[in-house]
Scaffold this motif. Structure first.
Motif, mmCIF file in Angstrom:
data_model
loop_
_atom_site.group_PDB
_atom_site.id
_atom_site.type_symbol
_atom_site.label_atom_id
_atom_site.label_comp_id
_atom_site.label_asym_id
_atom_site.label_seq_id
_atom_site.Cartn_x
_atom_site.Cartn_y
_atom_site.Cartn_z
ATOM 1 N N GLU A 1 12.341 -4.280 2.371
ATOM 2 C CA GLU A 1 12.986 -3.089 2.398
ATOM 3 C C GLU A 1 12.048 -1.869 1.840
ATOM 4 O O GLU A 1 11.845 -0.965 2.352
ATOM 5 C CB GLU A 1 14.423 -3.152 1.898
ATOM 6 N N ARG A 2 11.498 -2.310 0.600
ATOM 7 C CA ARG A 2 10.598 -1.556 -0.225
ATOM 8 C C ARG A 2 9.677 -2.430 -0.798
ATOM 9 O O ARG A 2 10.057 -3.471 -1.375
ATOM 10 C CB ARG A 2 11.395 -0.407 -1.102
ATOM 11 N N ALA A 3 8.398 -2.321 -0.796
ATOM 12 C CA ALA A 3 7.304 -2.862 -1.459
ATOM 13 C C ALA A 3 6.338 -2.086 -2.302
ATOM 14 O O ALA A 3 5.972 -1.179 -1.459
ATOM 15 C CB ALA A 3 6.897 -4.036 -0.647
ATOM 16 N N ILE A 4 6.281 -2.215 -3.398
ATOM 17 C CA ILE A 4 5.198 -1.240 -4.248
ATOM 18 C C ILE A 4 4.281 -2.419 -5.025
ATOM 19 O O ILE A 4 4.777 -3.560 -5.670
ATOM 20 C CB ILE A 4 5.896 -0.519 -5.342
ATOM 21 N N PRO A 5 2.971 -2.250 -5.048
ATOM 22 C CA PRO A 5 2.088 -2.957 -5.595
ATOM 23 C C PRO A 5 2.485 -2.877 -6.978
ATOM 24 O O PRO A 5 2.870 -1.851 -7.568
ATOM 25 C CB PRO A 5 0.529 -2.638 -5.291
ATOM 26 N N ARG A 6 2.537 -4.055 -7.920
ATOM 27 C CA ARG A 6 3.109 -4.153 -9.212
ATOM 28 C C ARG A 6 2.018 -3.069 -10.119
ATOM 29 O O ARG A 6 2.627 -2.230 -10.999
ATOM 30 C CB ARG A 6 2.741 -5.285 -9.861
ATOM 31 N N ALA A 7 0.694 -3.208 -9.693
ATOM 32 C CA ALA A 7 -0.208 -2.069 -10.637
ATOM 33 C C ALA A 7 0.274 -0.699 -10.383
ATOM 34 O O ALA A 7 -0.018 0.093 -11.245
ATOM 35 C CB ALA A 7 -1.771 -2.579 -10.242
ATOM 36 N N GLU A 8 0.946 -0.341 -9.239
ATOM 37 C CA GLU A 8 1.383 1.103 -9.043
ATOM 38 C C GLU A 8 2.576 1.510 -9.482
ATOM 39 O O GLU A 8 2.938 2.641 -9.215
ATOM 40 C CB GLU A 8 0.954 1.258 -7.415
ATOM 41 N N ILE A 9 3.405 0.550 -9.739
ATOM 42 C CA ILE A 9 4.926 1.106 -10.026
ATOM 43 C C ILE A 9 4.957 1.637 -11.398
ATOM 44 O O ILE A 9 4.419 1.493 -12.411
ATOM 45 C CB ILE A 9 6.017 -0.418 -10.045
ATOM 46 N N THR A 10 5.902 3.085 -11.323
ATOM 47 C CA THR A 10 5.859 3.521 -12.363
ATOM 48 C C THR A 10 7.503 3.496 -13.015
ATOM 49 O O THR A 10 8.443 3.028 -12.342
ATOM 50 C CB THR A 10 5.384 5.106 -12.142
ATOM 51 N N GLN A 11 7.847 4.206 -14.165
ATOM 52 C CA GLN A 11 9.095 4.365 -14.651
ATOM 53 C C GLN A 11 9.872 5.226 -13.365
ATOM 54 O O GLN A 11 11.100 4.825 -13.405
ATOM 55 C CB GLN A 11 9.068 4.909 -15.719
ATOM 56 N N GLU A 12 9.240 6.242 -12.920
ATOM 57 C CA GLU A 12 10.030 7.174 -12.043
ATOM 58 C C GLU A 12 10.484 6.398 -10.719
ATOM 59 O O GLU A 12 11.608 6.247 -10.266
ATOM 60 C CB GLU A 12 9.089 8.016 -11.486
ATOM 61 N N HIS A 13 9.508 5.262 -10.247
ATOM 62 C CA HIS A 13 10.129 4.430 -9.279
ATOM 63 C C HIS A 13 11.184 3.407 -9.649
ATOM 64 O O HIS A 13 12.306 3.589 -9.057
ATOM 65 C CB HIS A 13 8.967 3.356 -8.903
ATOM 66 N N LEU A 14 11.210 2.887 -10.757
ATOM 67 C CA LEU A 14 12.254 2.157 -11.461
ATOM 68 C C LEU A 14 13.528 2.950 -11.280
ATOM 69 O O LEU A 14 14.795 2.513 -11.053
ATOM 70 C CB LEU A 14 12.044 1.648 -12.396
ATOM 71 N N ASP A 15 13.500 4.240 -11.960
ATOM 72 C CA ASP A 15 14.543 4.996 -12.169
ATOM 73 C C ASP A 15 15.180 5.331 -10.806
ATOM 74 O O ASP A 15 16.487 5.269 -10.749
ATOM 75 C CB ASP A 15 14.154 6.339 -12.998
#
Length: 145
Positions: free
Chosen positions: A81-95
């Protein structure tokens, strides 16, 4: 050299990976699983978590929010559904992901009064998002929502 298998990871936005790998650790809805060459044919749904790919190029991780994985003896395809490279994920993505899951739970509580199934599913989605945030070292504080 270990047996290898073709791996493809796609999301609605883009193709993220197309590699030859040794194994893929998948956050399945029914539990984590590791897929390798000559795996029995399987289709599973994904829960929010970390997809870990190991191959000749080393180890790569992606954060996924759900989707499907199709595993065959000679290939592994993940439609996320959504995939983000672990190295690129930020707190904003998680929020953003936590807000969407929190909103889905609130809506399920409003729409499905006295129907625990959909509410339980939405609550599990939120819990999985929180666990994923903790696992990757970000602050999964849902009290902000």
């Amino acid at each position: 050299m270990a047996d290898t298998v073709q791996f493809d990871l796609v999301s609605p936005e883009r193709s993220l990976a197309s590699l030859v790998v040794e194994q893929v650790q998948i956050p399945g809805a029914d539990g984590d699983m590791t897929a390798m060459a000559n795996h029995a044919p399987t289709i599973t749904t994904l829960r929010p978590g970390v997809l870990r790919i190991t191959g000749p190029q080393g180890e790569t991780e992606y954060v996924v929010t759900g989707g499907f994985a199709e595993i065959t003896a000679d290939g592994i395809s993940v439609l996320a559904e959504r995939a983000i490279p672990r190295a690129e994920i930020t707190q904003e993505h998680l929020d953003e992901m936590l807000k969407a899951a929190s909103d889905a739970l609130a809506q399920a509580k409003d729409v499905f009064v006295n129907e625990p199934g959909p509410v339980d599913d939405a609550a599990k989605l939120l819990a999985d998002m929180v666990a994923m945030g903790t696992h990757i070292g970000l602050d999964p504080n849902v009290s902000n929502f």
